[in-house]
Scaffold this motif. Structure first.
Motif, mmCIF file in Angstrom:
data_model
loop_
_atom_site.group_PDB
_atom_site.id
_atom_site.type_symbol
_atom_site.label_atom_id
_atom_site.label_comp_id
_atom_site.label_asym_id
_atom_site.label_seq_id
_atom_site.Cartn_x
_atom_site.Cartn_y
_atom_site.Cartn_z
ATOM 1 N N LEU A 33 0.823 -1.204 0.000
ATOM 2 C CA LEU A 33 0.000 0.000 0.000
ATOM 3 C C LEU A 33 0.859 1.257 0.000
ATOM 4 N N LEU A 34 0.390 2.242 -0.751
ATOM 5 C CA LEU A 34 1.073 3.538 -0.818
ATOM 6 C C LEU A 34 0.058 4.577 -1.249
ATOM 7 N N PRO A 35 -0.039 5.710 -0.558
ATOM 8 C CA PRO A 35 -0.921 6.776 -1.041
ATOM 9 C C PRO A 35 -0.555 7.181 -2.466
ATOM 10 N N VAL A 36 -1.562 7.333 -3.297
ATOM 11 C CA VAL A 36 -1.313 7.622 -4.708
ATOM 12 C C VAL A 36 -0.660 8.981 -4.894
ATOM 13 N N SER A 37 -0.716 9.845 -3.876
ATOM 14 C CA SER A 37 -0.084 11.155 -3.988
ATOM 15 C C SER A 37 1.418 11.050 -4.222
ATOM 16 N N TYR A 38 2.065 10.005 -3.700
ATOM 17 C CA TYR A 38 3.491 9.802 -3.978
ATOM 18 C C TYR A 38 3.722 9.549 -5.465
ATOM 19 N N LEU A 39 2.899 8.691 -6.051
ATOM 20 C CA LEU A 39 3.054 8.370 -7.474
ATOM 21 C C LEU A 39 2.841 9.609 -8.332
#
Length: 242
Positions: A33-39
């Protein structure tokens, strides 16, 4: 010096992730899981994001060899046992698998002189790699909750920078930043220099001496619209590709 072996083109930036149970459609599975804001931040900085979930430590040299730089992402609290303390009542449960992997990845990136931006938990991990320690619950030290206004919410406060630092040259003398953290640097790690502070003198940014781009920030730039930190990371990561 390690880095991508795939020639010219956009830099490949690895972003570390969490491992947590997640639900989608009819599935309930452990997921990276990773917040899409990083991408979005890495893409807007004109690089290619590559998710790097916690894995066996033997995978670390492969990541270092094939990627051009890293974002060590935010997340849960690090195990206080890593810096010789018992857990505070407000410290979250340990995640030894992620802790071990990310500390190993940071050491390898430092050894290879690969550019990295360590965010939130990532900056705290960087401090531990350099033998520093952490304040486990900031309100006990500074009073109030300006750094983490409420669970699940992001606040804002100002950070003052050393004008001669890399961050000072990128962001200027001060900036208003998105913030969400209840822990922070206590004893600064070996080779790290504090270069940013909040008004209550919490260390909000560090730089690794002698590294071409080794930056840690306690706030969450991926939650704002200011891309300058990500653009600086991508520029540093692109140097070997020209």
């Amino acid at each position: 010096m390690a880095g991508s072996t795939y020639g010219t083109g956009p830099a490949l930036i690895g972003i570390t992730t969490d491992l947590e149970p997640a639900r989608w459609s009819d599935w309930v599975r452990e997921a990276a899981l990773l917040p899409v804001s990083y991408l979005h931040a890495i893409e807007r900085a004109r690089a290619v994001p590559v998710l790097v979930p916690p894995s066996i430590r033997a995978a670390v040299p492969v990541h270092v060899e094939r990627l051009d730089g890293f974002v060590i992402a935010g997340g849960a609290d690090l195990d206080p046992g890593l810096y010789g303390e018992q857990p505070h009542e407000r410290t979250g449960p340990p995640q030894p698998y992620r802790d071990g992997f990310e500390l190993t990845l940071l050491r390898a990136a430092i050894e290879a002189d690969l550019p990295f931006l360590a965010i939130g938990r990532g900056m705290q991990a960087l401090n531990l790699v350099r033998e520093g320690s952490l304040i486990q619950h900031l309100p006990d030290v500074v009073g109030g909750d300006a750094h983490a206004p409420a669970s699940g919410w992001t606040g804002r406060h100002r950070v003052q920078f050393s004008p001669s630092s890399t961050l000072g040259r990128i962001l200027g003398e001060q900036a208003e930043v998105p913030t969400r953290h209840h822990q922070a640097v206590k004893r600064l790690g070996r080779g790290l220099v504090a270069v940013g502070w909040s008004e209550d003198q919490v260390v909000e940014a560090v730089e690794l001496q002698g590294h071409r781009f080794g930056v840690g920030v306690q706030w969450h730039p991926e939650e704002g619209d200011d891309l300058r930190l990500f653009e600086a990371l991508v520029r540093a990561a692109s140097d070997d590709r020209r």
